[in-house]
Design a protein around this motif. Structure first.
Motif, PDB file in Angstrom:
ATOM      1  N   GLU A  38     -65.699  67.062 -24.959  1.00  0.00           N
ATOM      2  CA  GLU A  38     -65.897  68.365 -25.611  1.00  0.00           C
ATOM      3  C   GLU A  38     -65.209  68.399 -26.975  1.00  0.00           C
ATOM      4  OE1 GLU A  38     -64.434  70.948 -22.570  1.00  0.00           O
ATOM      5  OE2 GLU A  38     -66.435  71.340 -21.739  1.00  0.00           O
ATOM      6  N   ILE A  39     -64.055  67.728 -27.082  1.00  0.00           N
ATOM      7  CA  ILE A  39     -63.378  67.640 -28.378  1.00  0.00           C
ATOM      8  C   ILE A  39     -64.216  66.817 -29.357  1.00  0.00           C
ATOM      9  CG2 ILE A  39     -61.342  66.715 -29.574  1.00  0.00           C
ATOM     10  CD1 ILE A  39     -59.727  67.411 -27.043  1.00  0.00           C
ATOM     11  N   LEU A  40     -64.783  65.707 -28.889  1.00  0.00           N
ATOM     12  CA  LEU A  40     -65.640  64.894 -29.760  1.00  0.00           C
ATOM     13  C   LEU A  40     -66.847  65.700 -30.224  1.00  0.00           C
ATOM     14  CD1 LEU A  40     -65.683  61.380 -28.013  1.00  0.00           C
ATOM     15  CD2 LEU A  40     -64.036  62.331 -29.621  1.00  0.00           C
ATOM     16  N   LYS A  41     -67.453  66.443 -29.307  1.00  0.00           N
ATOM     17  CA  LYS A  41     -68.612  67.258 -29.667  1.00  0.00           C
ATOM     18  C   LYS A  41     -68.239  68.304 -30.705  1.00  0.00           C
ATOM     19  CE  LYS A  41     -72.149  70.316 -27.752  1.00  0.00           C
ATOM     20  NZ  LYS A  41     -72.662  71.008 -26.547  1.00  0.00           N
ATOM     21  N   ARG A  42     -67.075  68.910 -30.541  1.00  0.00           N
ATOM     22  CA  ARG A  42     -66.612  69.958 -31.460  1.00  0.00           C
ATOM     23  C   ARG A  42     -66.548  69.434 -32.893  1.00  0.00           C
ATOM     24  NH1 ARG A  42     -60.867  71.441 -29.874  1.00  0.00           N
ATOM     25  NH2 ARG A  42     -61.958  71.859 -27.916  1.00  0.00           N
ATOM     26  N   HIS A  43     -66.188  68.149 -33.019  1.00  0.00           N
ATOM     27  CA  HIS A  43     -66.041  67.561 -34.363  1.00  0.00           C
ATOM     28  C   HIS A  43     -67.245  66.695 -34.753  1.00  0.00           C
ATOM     29  CE1 HIS A  43     -62.023  69.138 -34.741  1.00  0.00           C
ATOM     30  NE2 HIS A  43     -61.690  68.615 -33.569  1.00  0.00           N
ATOM     31  N   ASN A  44     -68.331  66.818 -33.999  1.00  0.00           N
ATOM     32  CA  ASN A  44     -69.578  66.110 -34.296  1.00  0.00           C
ATOM     33  C   ASN A  44     -69.369  64.601 -34.368  1.00  0.00           C
ATOM     34  OD1 ASN A  44     -72.369  66.063 -34.813  1.00  0.00           O
ATOM     35  ND2 ASN A  44     -72.045  66.005 -37.019  1.00  0.00           N
ATOM     36  N   ILE A  45     -68.663  64.081 -33.364  1.00  0.00           N
ATOM     37  CA  ILE A  45     -68.356  62.651 -33.302  1.00  0.00           C
ATOM     38  C   ILE A  45     -69.033  62.040 -32.087  1.00  0.00           C
ATOM     39  CG2 ILE A  45     -66.518  60.960 -32.954  1.00  0.00           C
ATOM     40  CD1 ILE A  45     -64.612  62.891 -34.373  1.00  0.00           C
ATOM     41  N   SER A  46     -69.751  60.950 -32.304  1.00  0.00           N
ATOM     42  CA  SER A  46     -70.321  60.197 -31.189  1.00  0.00           C
ATOM     43  C   SER A  46     -69.464  58.960 -30.949  1.00  0.00           C
ATOM     44  CB  SER A  46     -71.765  59.788 -31.491  1.00  0.00           C
ATOM     45  OG  SER A  46     -71.807  58.920 -32.603  1.00  0.00           O
ATOM     46  N   TYR A  47     -69.448  58.497 -29.709  1.00  0.00           N
ATOM     47  CA  TYR A  47     -68.677  57.299 -29.406  1.00  0.00           C
ATOM     48  C   TYR A  47     -69.612  56.188 -28.936  1.00  0.00           C
ATOM     49  CZ  TYR A  47     -69.061  58.072 -24.334  1.00  0.00           C
ATOM     50  OH  TYR A  47     -69.538  58.225 -23.061  1.00  0.00           O
ATOM     51  N   GLU A  48     -69.114  54.964 -28.970  1.00  0.00           N
ATOM     52  CA  GLU A  48     -69.917  53.798 -28.624  1.00  0.00           C
ATOM     53  C   GLU A  48     -69.687  53.347 -27.180  1.00  0.00           C
ATOM     54  OE1 GLU A  48     -72.108  52.413 -31.024  1.00  0.00           O
ATOM     55  OE2 GLU A  48     -71.509  54.252 -32.060  1.00  0.00           O
ATOM     56  N   HIS A  49     -68.406  53.239 -26.791  1.00  0.00           N
ATOM     57  CA  HIS A  49     -68.066  52.748 -25.455  1.00  0.00           C
ATOM     58  C   HIS A  49     -66.785  53.428 -24.998  1.00  0.00           C
ATOM     59  CE1 HIS A  49     -70.915  49.533 -26.413  1.00  0.00           C
ATOM     60  NE2 HIS A  49     -70.242  49.384 -27.534  1.00  0.00           N
ATOM     61  N   MET A  50     -66.598  53.495 -23.662  1.00  0.00           N
ATOM     62  CA  MET A  50     -65.394  54.105 -23.122  1.00  0.00           C
ATOM     63  C   MET A  50     -64.921  53.365 -21.868  1.00  0.00           C
ATOM     64  SD  MET A  50     -64.601  58.092 -22.032  1.00  0.00           S
ATOM     65  CE  MET A  50     -65.253  58.771 -23.545  1.00  0.00           C
ATOM     66  N   PRO A  51     -64.408  52.141 -22.002  1.00  0.00           N
ATOM     67  CA  PRO A  51     -63.832  51.453 -20.836  1.00  0.00           C
ATOM     68  C   PRO A  51     -62.540  52.146 -20.405  1.00  0.00           C
ATOM     69  CG  PRO A  51     -63.446  50.198 -22.837  1.00  0.00           C
ATOM     70  CD  PRO A  51     -64.358  51.324 -23.219  1.00  0.00           C
ATOM     71  N   SER A  52     -62.273  52.185 -19.094  1.00  0.00           N
ATOM     72  CA  SER A  52     -61.111  52.918 -18.615  1.00  0.00           C
ATOM     73  C   SER A  52     -60.457  52.210 -17.436  1.00  0.00           C
ATOM     74  CB  SER A  52     -61.527  54.332 -18.195  1.00  0.00           C
ATOM     75  OG  SER A  52     -62.432  54.284 -17.106  1.00  0.00           O
ATOM     76  N   GLY A  53     -59.194  52.596 -17.176  1.00  0.00           N
ATOM     77  CA  GLY A  53     -58.441  52.155 -16.013  1.00  0.00           C
ATOM     78  C   GLY A  53     -57.968  53.376 -15.252  1.00  0.00           C
ATOM     79  N   ILE A  54     -57.042  53.197 -14.304  1.00  0.00           N
ATOM     80  CA  ILE A  54     -56.606  54.350 -13.515  1.00  0.00           C
ATOM     81  C   ILE A  54     -55.690  55.275 -14.312  1.00  0.00           C
ATOM     82  CG2 ILE A  54     -56.877  53.178 -11.298  1.00  0.00           C
ATOM     83  CD1 ILE A  54     -53.823  52.768 -11.279  1.00  0.00           C
ATOM     84  N   ASP A  55     -54.999  54.733 -15.318  1.00  0.00           N
ATOM     85  CA  ASP A  55     -54.065  55.540 -16.101  1.00  0.00           C
ATOM     86  C   ASP A  55     -54.380  55.567 -17.591  1.00  0.00           C
ATOM     87  OD1 ASP A  55     -52.450  56.240 -13.901  1.00  0.00           O
ATOM     88  OD2 ASP A  55     -51.354  54.345 -14.036  1.00  0.00           O
ATOM     89  N   ASP A  56     -55.436  54.875 -18.009  1.00  0.00           N
ATOM     90  CA  ASP A  56     -55.706  54.844 -19.449  1.00  0.00           C
ATOM     91  C   ASP A  56     -57.190  54.682 -19.715  1.00  0.00           C
ATOM     92  OD1 ASP A  56     -56.133  52.225 -18.729  1.00  0.00           O
ATOM     93  OD2 ASP A  56     -54.535  51.381 -19.966  1.00  0.00           O
ATOM     94  N   LEU A  57     -57.560  54.956 -20.945  1.00  0.00           N
ATOM     95  CA  LEU A  57     -58.931  54.696 -21.384  1.00  0.00           C
ATOM     96  C   LEU A  57     -58.917  54.385 -22.869  1.00  0.00           C
ATOM     97  CD1 LEU A  57     -60.132  57.333 -23.102  1.00  0.00           C
ATOM     98  CD2 LEU A  57     -60.337  58.315 -20.849  1.00  0.00           C
ATOM     99  N   THR A  58     -59.938  53.673 -23.280  1.00  0.00           N
ATOM    100  CA  THR A  58     -60.137  53.337 -24.687  1.00  0.00           C
ATOM    101  C   THR A  58     -61.497  53.872 -25.107  1.00  0.00           C
ATOM    102  OG1 THR A  58     -58.821  51.318 -24.468  1.00  0.00           O
ATOM    103  CG2 THR A  58     -60.274  51.459 -26.370  1.00  0.00           C
ATOM    104  N   ILE A  59     -61.526  54.559 -26.223  1.00  0.00           N
ATOM    105  CA  ILE A  59     -62.797  55.056 -26.758  1.00  0.00           C
ATOM    106  C   ILE A  59     -63.083  54.286 -28.044  1.00  0.00           C
ATOM    107  CG2 ILE A  59     -64.135  57.069 -27.439  1.00  0.00           C
ATOM    108  CD1 ILE A  59     -62.069  58.814 -26.062  1.00  0.00           C
ATOM    109  N   ILE A  60     -64.216  53.635 -28.091  1.00  0.00           N
ATOM    110  CA  ILE A  60     -64.581  52.817 -29.244  1.00  0.00           C
ATOM    111  C   ILE A  60     -65.612  53.556 -30.086  1.00  0.00           C
ATOM    112  CG2 ILE A  60     -65.549  50.601 -29.979  1.00  0.00           C
ATOM    113  CD1 ILE A  60     -64.534  49.480 -27.285  1.00  0.00           C
ATOM    114  N   PHE A  61     -65.386  53.590 -31.397  1.00  0.00           N
ATOM    115  CA  PHE A  61     -66.235  54.305 -32.339  1.00  0.00           C
ATOM    116  C   PHE A  61     -66.796  53.352 -33.386  1.00  0.00           C
ATOM    117  CE2 PHE A  61     -62.808  57.070 -30.903  1.00  0.00           C
ATOM    118  CZ  PHE A  61     -63.468  58.225 -30.512  1.00  0.00           C
TER     119      PHE A  61
END
Length: 451
Positions: free
Chosen positions: A331-354
């Motif tokens: 929702e924060i990305l949408k608010r700023h009109n940002i699209s993301y490419e990938h979102m790999p994640s673990g149990i305590d973390d995630l990475t968002i690639i742009f």
């Protein structure tokens, strides 16, 4: 029937256009010709599209445009002069170039789009004139004539699939070659809007699907698509054939031979694609086809890399237990009109690639501020430069040990990975890596798999 597209390097000057003419004349099935704007004639030359964008900037700044106008005119005139095309045949092109600065546009973006689109628009008119002058019946086809509609995103337009109906009504029964400018379409308001850069490939694929072509030929300046960038590995293996999905994955990650979005109309229409070389038209090139037509000889078809990415790393304990956590970030990305490419994640973390070419610094700053305030992560880190390697091959599907063959040579060279992610289709493995190690990693993987 074939739809045949030529890139800017194939149309840069009269000598190159002579080769294009000979290619079209050699095959009566090449009925529809999609053309780019004239490209570079030599290393330090400027593409006509770049000249037109400079013209647009000068127009907006209310600067003297005389010199840039004459430079653009000269590019088209020099091609016409090569074929001894009379000057009066070029008068209407000159007028269109001058008129660009006098027209009213509904926004700066539409002004830039119209100026950029005229590289193809003018070149298609010129090529039709030259073909007729040389004795081959040809007709310029304005995308407006065939209802090639796009949405209102002026400089990164999306094709309106309703247009396939009107495109399909184009009369192919005459002996004329139909010359269609690539790269742009028209909005429902009648404004020119361009696809993303390199979008003439998209136009060619749209025309091929709309006309139910037997083959979509895409002529460029290489004799095949290679398994890896030749600037990284000398004399890499040529790919004889590959699937639509393989090409899309590789184009996305750095294979510049073919626009990744251009695959979609071909997939939808089941159109075979042949990448060929204008300077070596008899070479077989590379075929891009449905998976059922490909016979795999190696587990990996190609390896591509790109450093155009950035990444956001976020750590928070028990992240996996928090319902709606990812939704709040999106929702924060949408608010700023940002699209993301990938979102790999673990149990305590995630990475968002742009894709950082799609971001402004203001968007990044606002996004980070809001995530820090609303999500309150334990760790929030912005990585401004992030490399991605895509290892792609239908032969990796259900193959035991595919990842080991890719990662083992990196360990031997002491190259560490920041992320490993395999797509659900099982035909691609994505590696996140420090940008300065990207080329070395690609060379190591290629050597292990192909040699």
């Amino acid at each position: 029937m074939k739809v045949t597209k030529f890139g800017g390097s194939s149309l840069a000057n009269g000598q190159q256009l002579q080769r294009v003419y000979d290619i079209i004349r050699a095959d009566d099935d090449r009925k529809v010709v999609v053309v780019s704007a004239p490209g570079k004639r030599f290393k330090d030359d400027r593409k006509v599209t770049d000249l037109l964008l400079s013209y647009a900037q000068a127009t907006l700044a209310d600067e003297d445009t005389t010199e840039i106008i004459e430079t653009i005119k000269h590019r088209y005139h020099s091609i016409g002069e090569f074929f001894e095309l009379p000057d009066y045949e070029l008068a209407d092109l000159d007028e269109q170039i001058e008129h660009l600065a006098r027209k009213h546009y509904r926004s700066f973006d539409y002004l830039y789009a119209a100026f950029a689109a005229h590289g193809e628009y003018l070149n298609a008119q010129l090529i039709a004139k030259i073909f007729n002058h040389l004795g081959m019946p040809a007709r310029f086809v304005d995308p407006k004539e065939i209802g090639l509609l796009v949405n209102d995103n002026a400089r990164s337009a999306t094709f309106d699939t309703a247009s396939y109906t009107t495109i399909g009504e184009l009369d192919l029964s005459t002996s004329e070659r139909l010359i269609v400018p690539g790269f742009f379409g028209y909005t429902r308001s009648g404004d020119m809007a361009t696809f993303s850069r390199g979008g003439s490939d998209i136009t060619g694929a749209i025309m091929a699907r709309g006309l139910r072509a037997d083959l979509y030929e895409n002529f460029t300046d290489v004799s095949a698509i290679y398994a890896v960038n030749p600037s990284i590995v000398e004399h890499p293996a040529a790919i004889q054939q590959m699937t639509y999905d393989e090409m899309r994955e590789l184009s996305y990650a750095g294979f510049a031979v073919f626009h990744d979005e251009a695959i979609i109309p071909a997939i939808q229409g089941g159109i075979r694609i042949n990448i060929k070389n204008t300077n070596d038209p008899d070479a077989p090139g590379t075929f891009i086809v449905p998976p059922t037509e490909v016979q795999q000889t190696r587990p990996v078809t190609g390896i591509a890399n790109s450093n155009r990415f950035a990444a956001l790393y976020l750590h928070r304990y028990l992240l996996n237990k928090q319902v709606g956590f990812t939704l709040r970030i999106l929702e924060i990305l949408k608010r700023h009109n940002i699209s993301y490419e990938h979102m790999p994640s673990g149990i305590d973390d995630l990475t968002i690639i742009f894709d950082k070419t799609m971001l402004t610094q203001e968007q990044v700053d606002n996004m980070l501020s809001d995530i820090a305030a609303e999500i309150k992560p334990d760790t929030l880190k912005w990585i401004p430069s992030y490399g991605i390697i895509m290892v792609v091959g239908e032969g990796m599907r259900n193959r035991v040990g595919a990842l080991t063959e890719i990662v083992a040579p990196l360990k031997e060279r002491n190259i560490s990975l920041q992320m490993v992610n395999q797509g659900a289709s099982e035909i691609s493995i994505m590696l996140g890596i420090q940008p300065d190690l990207s080329d070395s990693a690609v060379e190591a993987i290629y050597t292990n798999i192909f040699k």
